[in-house]
Motif scaffolding. Structure first.
Motif, PDB file in Angstrom:
ATOM      1  N   ALA A  16       0.844  -1.185   0.000  1.00 54.45           N
ATOM      2  CA  ALA A  16       0.000   0.000   0.000  1.00 54.45           C
ATOM      3  C   ALA A  16       0.881   1.236   0.000  1.00 54.45           C
ATOM      4  O   ALA A  16       1.966   1.236   0.565  1.00 54.45           O
ATOM      5  CB  ALA A  16      -0.902  -0.010   1.233  1.00 54.45           C
ATOM      6  N   SER A  17       0.423   2.315  -0.643  1.00 55.03           N
ATOM      7  CA  SER A  17       1.193   3.550  -0.675  1.00 55.03           C
ATOM      8  C   SER A  17       1.321   4.102   0.736  1.00 55.03           C
ATOM      9  O   SER A  17       0.335   4.262   1.451  1.00 55.03           O
ATOM     10  CB  SER A  17       0.501   4.562  -1.587  1.00 55.03           C
ATOM     11  N   MET A  18       2.544   4.403   1.146  1.00 60.43           N
ATOM     12  CA  MET A  18       2.804   4.808   2.516  1.00 60.43           C
ATOM     13  C   MET A  18       3.745   6.000   2.568  1.00 60.43           C
ATOM     14  O   MET A  18       4.473   6.272   1.606  1.00 60.43           O
ATOM     15  CB  MET A  18       3.421   3.645   3.305  1.00 60.43           C
ATOM     16  N   LYS A  19       3.723   6.711   3.681  1.00 63.16           N
ATOM     17  CA  LYS A  19       4.726   7.747   3.957  1.00 63.16           C
ATOM     18  C   LYS A  19       5.759   7.126   4.885  1.00 63.16           C
ATOM     19  O   LYS A  19       5.424   6.692   5.999  1.00 63.16           O
ATOM     20  CB  LYS A  19       4.107   8.974   4.609  1.00 63.16           C
ATOM     21  N   GLU A  30      15.260   4.987  -3.378  1.00 61.72           N
ATOM     22  CA  GLU A  30      14.941   4.942  -4.805  1.00 61.72           C
ATOM     23  C   GLU A  30      13.909   3.856  -5.108  1.00 61.72           C
ATOM     24  O   GLU A  30      12.987   4.065  -5.910  1.00 61.72           O
ATOM     25  CB  GLU A  30      16.217   4.701  -5.618  1.00 61.72           C
ATOM     26  N   GLN A  31      14.070   2.705  -4.452  1.00 62.36           N
ATOM     27  CA  GLN A  31      13.112   1.617  -4.679  1.00 62.36           C
ATOM     28  C   GLN A  31      11.733   1.962  -4.115  1.00 62.36           C
ATOM     29  O   GLN A  31      10.701   1.646  -4.727  1.00 62.36           O
ATOM     30  CB  GLN A  31      13.630   0.326  -4.029  1.00 62.36           C
ATOM     31  N   GLU A  89       6.095   4.230  -5.672  1.00 61.69           N
ATOM     32  CA  GLU A  89       5.142   5.318  -5.458  1.00 61.69           C
ATOM     33  C   GLU A  89       4.838   5.589  -3.990  1.00 61.69           C
ATOM     34  O   GLU A  89       3.736   6.021  -3.646  1.00 61.69           O
ATOM     35  CB  GLU A  89       3.851   5.081  -6.252  1.00 61.69           C
ATOM     36  N   HIS A  90       5.827   5.334  -3.114  1.00 62.90           N
ATOM     37  CA  HIS A  90       5.682   5.730  -1.719  1.00 62.90           C
ATOM     38  C   HIS A  90       6.238   7.147  -1.539  1.00 62.90           C
ATOM     39  O   HIS A  90       7.020   7.626  -2.354  1.00 62.90           O
ATOM     40  CB  HIS A  90       6.439   4.764  -0.815  1.00 62.90           C
ATOM     41  N   HIS A  91       5.809   7.790  -0.466  1.00 65.92           N
ATOM     42  CA  HIS A  91       6.340   9.103  -0.103  1.00 65.92           C
ATOM     43  C   HIS A  91       7.471   8.879   0.902  1.00 65.92           C
ATOM     44  O   HIS A  91       7.272   8.209   1.921  1.00 65.92           O
ATOM     45  CB  HIS A  91       5.248   9.981   0.497  1.00 65.92           C
ATOM     46  N   SER A 100       9.178  14.529  -6.561  1.00 66.62           N
ATOM     47  CA  SER A 100       8.339  15.358  -5.686  1.00 66.62           C
ATOM     48  C   SER A 100       7.873  14.608  -4.440  1.00 66.62           C
ATOM     49  O   SER A 100       7.406  15.228  -3.480  1.00 66.62           O
ATOM     50  CB  SER A 100       7.118  15.864  -6.466  1.00 66.62           C
ATOM     51  N   ASN A 101       7.983  13.286  -4.437  1.00 66.96           N
ATOM     52  CA  ASN A 101       7.582  12.499  -3.279  1.00 66.96           C
ATOM     53  C   ASN A 101       8.732  12.271  -2.296  1.00 66.96           C
ATOM     54  O   ASN A 101       8.604  11.472  -1.375  1.00 66.96           O
ATOM     55  CB  ASN A 101       7.051  11.132  -3.728  1.00 66.96           C
ATOM     56  N   TYR A 102       9.825  12.985  -2.502  1.00 69.19           N
ATOM     57  CA  TYR A 102      11.038  12.766  -1.684  1.00 69.19           C
ATOM     58  C   TYR A 102      11.436  14.054  -0.974  1.00 69.19           C
ATOM     59  O   TYR A 102      11.368  15.149  -1.536  1.00 69.19           O
ATOM     60  CB  TYR A 102      12.177  12.315  -2.587  1.00 69.19           C
TER      61      TYR A 102
END
Length: 204
Positions: free
Chosen positions: A15-18, A34-35, A40-42, A69-71
């Motif tokens: 699941a997409s997570m922060k 990077e992985q 598509e995780h934050h 932008s998610n980093y």
């Protein structure tokens, strides 16, 4: 790991997570970030750019991730209890991946107290901050629990191979869809290997 149905779940987090990654600018940490970004995780990478590892190398490690932008990259010590607490409280992370450490066997002989302070004391400080601000547990939204790695990945077969252990010393026949490698078994007494293997897959 073998799957004939071609319906296996993705390995790892699904699941997409922060996620907070300590030591995120190091060699292992930066590749991990990077992985995670590719999935598509934050990601928030925390690193103090300690001089034990070239700052130029670390800056090069994170150059690609900084374009995402998610980093986010934060520069301070994970042992800073107050700063880490504020970060955890503000960001509301779903998970913390702890990869920070004072590395190098030879330098640890010259300054053992520093290594104890960083690798033990700072870890305790991080855990205390997590106990107060979270994350306290990880859940997978919309998903349940599984009895085994076979159920979790929805696969047909798991085969173990270890040339140093007679029971698993024969390579499996046929093709497998994936390989999971671990450096655990060679450090275990032979009589403990079956138990260790069972434990690894029971919590996978």
């Amino acid at each position: 790991v073998k799957n004939d149905r071609q319906t296996a779940r993705p390995y790892g987090i699904i699941a997409s997570m922060k996620i907070l990654v300590t030591g995120g600018a190091g060699f292992i940490g930066s590749h991990t970030c990077e992985q995670l970004l590719a999935a598509e995780h934050h990601v928030v990478a925390l690193d103090n750019f300690d001089q034990n590892y070239s700052a130029k190398h670390k800056q090069r490690n994170v150059a690609a991730a900084l374009l995402n932008s998610n980093y986010k990259l934060i520069d301070f010590d994970y042992g800073d209890r107050l700063a880490v607490g504020k970060l955890l409280e503000a960001e509301k992370f779903d998970a913390v991946l702890h990869l920070a450490a004072q590395v190098g066997a030879r330098p640890s002989v010259y300054d053992p107290l520093k290594y104890e302070r960083v690798n033990v004391g700072n870890l305790i400080s991080l855990l205390e901050a997590m106990r107060q601000y979270g994350p306290k547990k990880i859940t997978l939204p919309g998903e349940g629990a599984w009895d085994s790695v076979i159920d979790y990945w929805d696969i047909d077969e798991v085969c173990c191979y270890d040339p140093c252990y007679e029971r698993y010393s024969k390579l499996p026949e046929g093709k497998f869809d994936g390989v999971s490698s671990t450096d655990v078994l060679e450090h275990c007494p032979e009589q403990d290997v079956p138990w260790v293997v069972a434990e690894i897959f029971s919590y996978a």
